[in-house]
Motif scaffolding. Structure first.
Motif, mmCIF file in Angstrom:
data_model
loop_
_atom_site.group_PDB
_atom_site.id
_atom_site.type_symbol
_atom_site.label_atom_id
_atom_site.label_comp_id
_atom_site.label_asym_id
_atom_site.label_seq_id
_atom_site.Cartn_x
_atom_site.Cartn_y
_atom_site.Cartn_z
ATOM 1 N N VAL A 240 0.862 -1.121 0.086
ATOM 2 C CA VAL A 240 -0.037 -0.013 -0.164
ATOM 3 C C VAL A 240 0.731 1.391 -0.047
ATOM 4 N N PRO A 241 0.626 2.226 -1.018
ATOM 5 C CA PRO A 241 1.538 3.371 -0.857
ATOM 6 C C PRO A 241 1.252 4.204 0.246
ATOM 7 N N GLU A 242 2.328 5.135 0.513
ATOM 8 C CA GLU A 242 2.230 6.030 1.817
ATOM 9 C C GLU A 242 0.983 6.827 1.820
ATOM 10 N N SER A 243 0.627 7.305 0.518
ATOM 11 C CA SER A 243 -0.576 8.103 0.340
ATOM 12 C C SER A 243 -1.842 7.560 0.618
ATOM 13 N N ARG A 244 -1.900 6.425 0.784
ATOM 14 C CA ARG A 244 -3.000 5.438 1.068
ATOM 15 C C ARG A 244 -3.399 4.814 2.119
ATOM 16 N N MET A 245 -2.418 5.088 3.066
ATOM 17 C CA MET A 245 -2.369 4.497 4.326
ATOM 18 C C MET A 245 -3.330 4.725 5.136
ATOM 19 N N SER A 246 -4.066 5.851 5.155
ATOM 20 C CA SER A 246 -5.210 6.131 5.962
ATOM 21 C C SER A 246 -6.482 5.367 5.572
ATOM 22 N N ASP A 247 -6.384 4.943 4.326
ATOM 23 C CA ASP A 247 -7.533 4.156 3.783
ATOM 24 C C ASP A 247 -7.794 2.765 4.334
ATOM 25 N N ILE A 248 -6.517 2.271 5.047
ATOM 26 C CA ILE A 248 -6.586 0.938 5.554
ATOM 27 C C ILE A 248 -6.793 0.917 7.209
ATOM 28 N N MET A 249 -6.509 2.153 7.844
ATOM 29 C CA MET A 249 -6.673 2.152 9.232
ATOM 30 C C MET A 249 -7.978 1.807 9.804
ATOM 31 N N GLY A 250 -9.087 2.288 9.152
ATOM 32 C CA GLY A 250 -10.500 1.607 9.721
ATOM 33 C C GLY A 250 -10.797 0.312 9.345
ATOM 34 N N GLY A 251 -9.825 -0.714 8.649
ATOM 35 C CA GLY A 251 -10.392 -1.899 7.906
ATOM 36 C C GLY A 251 -10.803 -1.757 6.827
ATOM 37 N N ALA A 252 -10.076 -2.548 5.727
ATOM 38 C CA ALA A 252 -10.143 -2.668 4.434
ATOM 39 C C ALA A 252 -10.191 -4.037 3.962
ATOM 40 N N THR A 253 -10.901 -4.362 2.616
ATOM 41 C CA THR A 253 -11.071 -5.495 2.040
ATOM 42 C C THR A 253 -10.023 -5.641 0.709
ATOM 43 N N LEU A 254 -9.469 -6.723 0.641
ATOM 44 C CA LEU A 254 -8.610 -6.933 -0.649
ATOM 45 C C LEU A 254 -9.242 -7.874 -1.400
ATOM 46 N N ASP A 255 -9.132 -7.707 -2.666
ATOM 47 C CA ASP A 255 -9.737 -8.687 -3.741
ATOM 48 C C ASP A 255 -8.627 -8.942 -4.572
ATOM 49 N N VAL A 256 -7.860 -10.333 -4.503
ATOM 50 C CA VAL A 256 -6.907 -10.743 -5.099
ATOM 51 C C VAL A 256 -7.031 -11.763 -6.384
ATOM 52 N N THR A 257 -6.185 -11.344 -7.324
ATOM 53 C CA THR A 257 -6.128 -12.216 -8.637
ATOM 54 C C THR A 257 -4.702 -12.697 -8.934
ATOM 55 N N PHE A 258 -4.520 -13.776 -9.456
ATOM 56 C CA PHE A 258 -3.120 -14.115 -9.886
ATOM 57 C C PHE A 258 -2.839 -14.256 -11.206
ATOM 58 N N PRO A 259 -2.065 -13.515 -11.823
ATOM 59 C CA PRO A 259 -1.727 -13.545 -13.398
ATOM 60 C C PRO A 259 -1.556 -14.949 -13.851
ATOM 61 N N ALA A 260 -0.756 -15.693 -13.064
ATOM 62 C CA ALA A 260 -0.285 -16.931 -13.447
ATOM 63 C C ALA A 260 -1.181 -18.330 -13.320
ATOM 64 N N LEU A 261 -2.339 -17.830 -12.773
ATOM 65 C CA LEU A 261 -3.247 -18.916 -12.512
ATOM 66 C C LEU A 261 -4.753 -18.289 -12.781
ATOM 67 N N PRO A 262 -5.076 -18.022 -14.086
ATOM 68 C CA PRO A 262 -6.339 -17.693 -14.546
ATOM 69 C C PRO A 262 -7.581 -18.123 -13.771
ATOM 70 N N GLY A 263 -8.377 -17.286 -13.173
ATOM 71 C CA GLY A 263 -9.464 -17.813 -12.645
ATOM 72 C C GLY A 263 -9.297 -17.997 -11.240
ATOM 73 N N GLN A 264 -8.095 -18.161 -10.569
ATOM 74 C CA GLN A 264 -8.001 -18.216 -9.111
ATOM 75 C C GLN A 264 -8.211 -16.805 -8.526
ATOM 76 N N THR A 265 -8.878 -16.619 -7.686
ATOM 77 C CA THR A 265 -9.096 -15.549 -6.955
ATOM 78 C C THR A 265 -9.004 -15.679 -5.364
ATOM 79 N N CYS A 266 -9.024 -14.567 -4.753
ATOM 80 C CA CYS A 266 -9.035 -14.649 -3.216
ATOM 81 C C CYS A 266 -9.531 -13.470 -2.932
ATOM 82 N N SER A 267 -10.182 -13.439 -1.689
ATOM 83 C CA SER A 267 -10.863 -11.938 -1.181
ATOM 84 C C SER A 267 -10.995 -12.335 0.404
ATOM 85 N N GLY A 268 -10.680 -11.211 1.031
ATOM 86 C CA GLY A 268 -11.018 -11.104 2.518
ATOM 87 C C GLY A 268 -10.577 -9.940 3.089
ATOM 88 N N PRO A 269 -10.707 -9.632 4.554
ATOM 89 C CA PRO A 269 -10.375 -8.167 5.118
ATOM 90 C C PRO A 269 -8.907 -8.412 5.312
#
Length: 378
Positions: A240-269
């Protein structure tokens, strides 16, 4: 006869006069001037005012501008890493010579599986100490029982019984110590006859590193011999860049994809984060836990994470309300019933039917959302 002819001639002349008058009235009369059509709207002080009863009123759709809660996505570089508490360094329980290695790099192992065997002199000493301790414990138990019987018959002193009880307590403590020593060394009776100690896997996992080879001498019992990784679940570290640190202080969610594994995803706090920024990138690593039941995710694999950031309430209008004139974008705002004024706006193009209005409109104002092109006579 003359009178009859005169009458007939008079009637003929009268008929001719009526015919001339008829033709002049219906065929040769000057046409009436056409009533000019009234315009549908008029301009007044820069505004367009619709005429009452104008057909244009039925073709215009006017709706109020409303606020919507927007969520923006921030793309972050990410990488798969092993969970710290799922990474186990395996050390030799004793110094000695490696007699066999049963696994290799990258191999999946199970909890309790023998990884290697070591011929350790410390193990022989531990077995000998354990046998002596058990023999001493057996002797002390018999001596205590005998002293208690003699005292009951009246042929012994109380201090002799207490001495026997003390010897028994010390023998029990020594037997427990030697037994626990064998457990620490991982001694097993099926390997004891060969004077060897097995190196056993403490977890289910994958052999990540190994420094063991048959015939090698282990002289330092604190040296790491193997590293096992439990990859049933992994971390994805997003930077997370320094300018966006305030966006994660109250909790945030990440949606993850993997270029080497099309269709493989992950999501969570966000599960946790580093305490400090990376000095070279000025970014903070945040982590999300991803299940890895199929074992496809490996430490070091690149990923792409999308950080969902909740933005402030924003103004959106339908694309059908926009009028384009070169580089200028405008809408028609209803300033009074039936009265409209053109206003330039700044927008942010987006997918979908609506656009984000950055400036020029406020919540509650009414704009023409359909039929605005009919007012665009510039």
């Amino acid at each position: 006869m003359r009178v009859a002819r005169a009458s007939a001639l008079a009637l003929g002349l009268l008929g001719l006069v009526f015919l001339v008058l008829f033709l002049r009235t219906y065929f040769f009369a000057p046409p009436h001037a056409a009533t000019p059509e009234q315009p549908m709207f008029a301009r007044q002080n820069g505004s367009l005012v619709l005429r009452d009863g104008s057909p244009l009123q039925k073709r215009l759709v006017v709706a109020p501008v409303s606020l919507s809660h927007d969520t923006a996505g921030v793309a972050l570089p990410a990488q798969v890493v092993a969970l710290p508490d799922h990474q186990v360094n395996v050390l030799a329980p004793a110094t000695g010579r490696i007699m066999s290695v049963a696994v290799q790099l990258g191999q999946h192992v199970s909890r309790g599986q023998v990884l290697a065997t070591i011929a350790a002199s410390d193990l022989d000493q531990a077995w000998a100490d354990d046998r002596r301790a058990r023999a001493a414990l057996d002797f002390s138990k018999r001596a205590y029982d005998r002293a208690r019987g003699v005292l009951a018959a009246g042929g012994n002193a109380v201090k002799d019984l207490e001495s026997a009880r003390n010897d028994l307590a010390q023998a029990e403590a020594e037997a427990l110590r030697t037994h626990q020593r064998l457990q620490v060394l991982g001694a097993r009776s099926d390997y004891a006859a060969q004077g060897q100690v097995p190196l056993v896997s403490p977890v289910d996992g994958v052999v990540s590193t190994t420094n063991m080879a048959v015939g090698q001498n282990i002289t330092d019992s604190t040296a790491i011999q193997m590293t096992l990784l439990d990859l049933s679940s992994v971390w994805v570290a997003a930077a997370v860049p320094e300018s966006r640190m305030s966006d994660i202080m109250g909790g945030a969610t990440l949606d993850v994809t993997f270029p080497a594994l099309p269709g493989q995803t992950c999501s969570g706090p966000v599960a946790t984060r580093d305490p400090a920024l990376k000095p070279d990138t000025r970014r903070l690593n945040v982590y999300v836990v991803c299940p890895n039941t199929e074992g496809l995710l490996r430490p070091g694999m690149f990923a792409s994470a999308n950080l969902g950031v909740s933005e402030n309430d924003v103004v959106r209008v339908p694309k059908s309300a926009l009028l384009m004139n070169n580089d200028q974008v405008s809408v028609f705002v209803e300033v009074a019933p039936g009265t409209f004024r053109r206003r330039e706006v700044t927008i942010n193009y987006d997918e979908g039917d609506d656009v984000l209005v950055l400036s020029g409109l406020s919540a509650g104002e009414r704009v023409v959302t359909s039929g605005a092109i009919l007012l665009n006579d510039d």
